[in-house]
Write a protein that holds these residues in place. Sequence first.
Motif, PDB file in Angstrom:
ATOM      1  N   PHE A 121      56.692  59.957  30.260  1.00  0.00           N
ATOM      2  CA  PHE A 121      55.428  60.626  30.555  1.00  0.00           C
ATOM      3  C   PHE A 121      54.310  59.601  30.606  1.00  0.00           C
ATOM      4  CE2 PHE A 121      55.035  60.638  25.917  1.00  0.00           C
ATOM      5  CZ  PHE A 121      53.668  60.576  25.673  1.00  0.00           C
ATOM      6  N   VAL A 122      53.291  59.932  31.371  1.00  0.00           N
ATOM      7  CA  VAL A 122      52.130  59.069  31.499  1.00  0.00           C
ATOM      8  C   VAL A 122      50.916  59.856  31.021  1.00  0.00           C
ATOM      9  CG1 VAL A 122      51.719  59.723  33.910  1.00  0.00           C
ATOM     10  CG2 VAL A 122      50.831  57.542  33.063  1.00  0.00           C
ATOM     11  N   ALA A 123      50.015  59.174  30.312  1.00  0.00           N
ATOM     12  CA  ALA A 123      48.808  59.802  29.788  1.00  0.00           C
ATOM     13  C   ALA A 123      47.617  58.898  30.085  1.00  0.00           C
ATOM     14  CB  ALA A 123      48.927  60.042  28.285  1.00  0.00           C
ATOM     15  N   ALA A 124      46.518  59.518  30.497  1.00  0.00           N
ATOM     16  CA  ALA A 124      45.300  58.764  30.814  1.00  0.00           C
ATOM     17  C   ALA A 124      44.139  59.336  30.025  1.00  0.00           C
ATOM     18  CB  ALA A 124      45.008  58.833  32.309  1.00  0.00           C
ATOM     19  N   SER A 125      43.389  58.460  29.384  1.00  0.00           N
ATOM     20  CA  SER A 125      42.227  58.887  28.614  1.00  0.00           C
ATOM     21  C   SER A 125      40.949  58.508  29.342  1.00  0.00           C
ATOM     22  CB  SER A 125      42.245  58.253  27.216  1.00  0.00           C
ATOM     23  OG  SER A 125      42.227  56.838  27.306  1.00  0.00           O
ATOM     24  N   TRP A 126      39.876  59.175  28.964  1.00  0.00           N
ATOM     25  CA  TRP A 126      38.567  58.963  29.594  1.00  0.00           C
ATOM     26  C   TRP A 126      37.933  57.717  28.974  1.00  0.00           C
ATOM     27  CZ3 TRP A 126      36.396  61.204  33.740  1.00  0.00           C
ATOM     28  CH2 TRP A 126      35.037  61.012  33.968  1.00  0.00           C
ATOM     29  N   LYS A 127      38.307  56.582  29.528  1.00  0.00           N
ATOM     30  CA  LYS A 127      37.911  55.311  28.944  1.00  0.00           C
ATOM     31  C   LYS A 127      37.952  54.264  30.050  1.00  0.00           C
ATOM     32  CE  LYS A 127      39.285  52.333  25.062  1.00  0.00           C
ATOM     33  NZ  LYS A 127      40.376  52.056  24.102  1.00  0.00           N
ATOM     34  N   THR A 128      37.232  53.182  29.898  1.00  0.00           N
ATOM     35  CA  THR A 128      37.139  52.204  30.981  1.00  0.00           C
ATOM     36  C   THR A 128      38.178  51.103  30.903  1.00  0.00           C
ATOM     37  OG1 THR A 128      35.470  50.998  29.709  1.00  0.00           O
ATOM     38  CG2 THR A 128      34.674  52.600  31.322  1.00  0.00           C
ATOM     39  N   THR A 129      38.793  50.872  29.746  1.00  0.00           N
ATOM     40  CA  THR A 129      39.759  49.780  29.637  1.00  0.00           C
ATOM     41  C   THR A 129      41.054  50.260  28.993  1.00  0.00           C
ATOM     42  OG1 THR A 129      38.848  49.091  27.489  1.00  0.00           O
ATOM     43  CG2 THR A 129      37.953  48.027  29.461  1.00  0.00           C
ATOM     44  N   ASN A 130      42.167  49.794  29.541  1.00  0.00           N
ATOM     45  CA  ASN A 130      43.492  50.045  28.961  1.00  0.00           C
ATOM     46  C   ASN A 130      43.725  51.526  28.636  1.00  0.00           C
ATOM     47  OD1 ASN A 130      43.981  47.274  29.075  1.00  0.00           O
ATOM     48  ND2 ASN A 130      43.125  46.949  27.039  1.00  0.00           N
ATOM     49  N   ASN A 131      43.356  52.383  29.572  1.00  0.00           N
ATOM     50  CA  ASN A 131      43.360  53.820  29.293  1.00  0.00           C
ATOM     51  C   ASN A 131      44.515  54.588  29.927  1.00  0.00           C
ATOM     52  OD1 ASN A 131      42.023  53.126  31.751  1.00  0.00           O
ATOM     53  ND2 ASN A 131      41.309  55.225  31.941  1.00  0.00           N
ATOM     54  N   VAL A 132      45.376  53.925  30.727  1.00  0.00           N
ATOM     55  CA  VAL A 132      46.523  54.585  31.340  1.00  0.00           C
ATOM     56  C   VAL A 132      47.791  53.988  30.727  1.00  0.00           C
ATOM     57  CG1 VAL A 132      47.728  55.124  33.489  1.00  0.00           C
ATOM     58  CG2 VAL A 132      45.236  54.905  33.482  1.00  0.00           C
ATOM     59  N   ARG A 133      48.644  54.848  30.146  1.00  0.00           N
ATOM     60  CA  ARG A 133      49.800  54.336  29.405  1.00  0.00           C
ATOM     61  C   ARG A 133      51.044  55.156  29.705  1.00  0.00           C
ATOM     62  NH1 ARG A 133      47.346  54.696  23.568  1.00  0.00           N
ATOM     63  NH2 ARG A 133      49.337  53.798  22.915  1.00  0.00           N
ATOM     64  N   LEU A 134      52.176  54.458  29.811  1.00  0.00           N
ATOM     65  CA  LEU A 134      53.471  55.065  30.123  1.00  0.00           C
ATOM     66  C   LEU A 134      54.360  55.027  28.879  1.00  0.00           C
ATOM     67  CD1 LEU A 134      55.354  56.147  32.467  1.00  0.00           C
ATOM     68  CD2 LEU A 134      56.149  53.765  32.663  1.00  0.00           C
ATOM     69  N   PHE A 135      55.022  56.171  28.579  1.00  0.00           N
ATOM     70  CA  PHE A 135      55.807  56.296  27.353  1.00  0.00           C
ATOM     71  C   PHE A 135      57.195  56.869  27.637  1.00  0.00           C
ATOM     72  CE2 PHE A 135      51.349  56.908  26.202  1.00  0.00           C
ATOM     73  CZ  PHE A 135      51.198  56.057  25.116  1.00  0.00           C
ATOM     74  N   ASP A 136      58.136  56.560  26.745  1.00  0.00           N
ATOM     75  CA  ASP A 136      59.401  57.278  26.680  1.00  0.00           C
ATOM     76  C   ASP A 136      59.124  58.635  26.038  1.00  0.00           C
ATOM     77  OD1 ASP A 136      62.621  56.982  26.536  1.00  0.00           O
ATOM     78  OD2 ASP A 136      61.868  58.006  24.745  1.00  0.00           O
ATOM     79  N   ILE A 137      59.600  59.702  26.676  1.00  0.00           N
ATOM     80  CA  ILE A 137      59.194  61.034  26.205  1.00  0.00           C
ATOM     81  C   ILE A 137      59.882  61.433  24.900  1.00  0.00           C
ATOM     82  CG2 ILE A 137      60.917  62.407  27.472  1.00  0.00           C
ATOM     83  CD1 ILE A 137      58.497  64.287  28.181  1.00  0.00           C
ATOM     84  N   SER A 138      61.102  61.005  24.678  1.00  0.00           N
ATOM     85  CA  SER A 138      61.815  61.436  23.476  1.00  0.00           C
ATOM     86  C   SER A 138      61.383  60.671  22.226  1.00  0.00           C
ATOM     87  CB  SER A 138      63.325  61.294  23.672  1.00  0.00           C
ATOM     88  OG  SER A 138      63.679  59.955  23.936  1.00  0.00           O
ATOM     89  N   SER A 139      61.031  59.392  22.380  1.00  0.00           N
ATOM     90  CA  SER A 139      60.691  58.569  21.213  1.00  0.00           C
ATOM     91  C   SER A 139      59.208  58.270  21.074  1.00  0.00           C
ATOM     92  CB  SER A 139      61.446  57.238  21.290  1.00  0.00           C
ATOM     93  OG  SER A 139      60.972  56.454  22.381  1.00  0.00           O
ATOM     94  N   GLY A 140      58.455  58.362  22.188  1.00  0.00           N
ATOM     95  CA  GLY A 140      57.040  57.975  22.168  1.00  0.00           C
ATOM     96  C   GLY A 140      56.817  56.484  22.295  1.00  0.00           C
ATOM     97  N   THR A 141      57.870  55.719  22.573  1.00  0.00           N
ATOM     98  CA  THR A 141      57.746  54.267  22.748  1.00  0.00           C
ATOM     99  C   THR A 141      56.971  53.955  24.020  1.00  0.00           C
ATOM    100  OG1 THR A 141      59.854  53.909  21.633  1.00  0.00           O
ATOM    101  CG2 THR A 141      59.019  52.102  23.000  1.00  0.00           C
ATOM    102  N   GLN A 142      55.990  53.061  23.909  1.00  0.00           N
ATOM    103  CA  GLN A 142      55.228  52.654  25.089  1.00  0.00           C
ATOM    104  C   GLN A 142      56.083  51.727  25.940  1.00  0.00           C
ATOM    105  OE1 GLN A 142      50.982  51.975  24.575  1.00  0.00           O
ATOM    106  NE2 GLN A 142      51.115  50.158  25.895  1.00  0.00           N
ATOM    107  N   LEU A 143      56.146  51.996  27.248  1.00  0.00           N
ATOM    108  CA  LEU A 143      57.063  51.289  28.132  1.00  0.00           C
ATOM    109  C   LEU A 143      56.410  50.193  28.949  1.00  0.00           C
ATOM    110  CD1 LEU A 143      59.058  54.387  29.439  1.00  0.00           C
ATOM    111  CD2 LEU A 143      59.668  52.826  27.567  1.00  0.00           C
TER     112      LEU A 143
END
Length: 263
Positions: A95-117
């Motif tokens: 899964f990918v999640a994006a926050s309302w922020k100007t830097t380093n705000n888009v992040r990709l994760f493993d859905i079962s463990s939450g590990t950042q990919l």
Amino acid sequence: VKAVAFVDESQVVGGHDNGDVRRWNIKGGQQLGQTMKGDGAVYSIAVSQDGRWIVSGDDGYKAIVWNALTNEKVHHTEHGHYVCAVDISSDCTEFVAASWKTTNNVRLFDISSGTQLLPPIPHSNVVGVKFSPDGSRFATASSDSGVRVYSTHDGRVLFDSADSPWWVTPLAWSADGQQLFVARKGKIMSFNISDSSSSEWSIHENQSPVSIASNGIFIACSADSSVSLWDCMSHQQLGSIITHTAGIRFIALSLSGGYLACG
């Protein structure tokens, strides 16, 4: 209701201002299972195609992964601002999640463990994020920095529309993954990813903020209290405009195109 998504052709899930995430039976209208409780107002929600996972993004700066069968929390990831966009890959593993922020705000994760990919990706003020149908790419749309497409494998930027001086909406892909759609007041814009060309066409006459959703074949577009349907390939309107009883902030289209949900 601030966010809606379909579980399948019989269930829909909604995210609420008070942090509630609730799953409903479409035909009977009954709530299914216990209420899931986020860490603040829920701004975004996604359901995996296999029906196993729900991911919600909230103004408590969290993306929360839920077991869609039991409505229990699995884990959460923390972000630097409220999480305004989430999506789940078609193979239901990321899964990918994006926050309302100007830097380093888009992040990709493993859905079962939450590990950042991948290392965090910067794209300011993201309002939409969407995996391509085959999961090899994901796109982000910003309110002030255009539309970008990234490789899921290594995070490389594959397409960049450059800065856009207009507010864009949640994203939608065509079924073949070659066209990417966003909307602004009165228009839908289509980007052809293969040759970087673009086109646009007029939609609702009113100039209210627009939200769109797609199943890869049709695009549903809302503006104020009106909803219209469009063909992804021909860009032709399908049927007449549907008028809702109240203003619409978010919409979702079921995979078959048989159901439309408005929030």
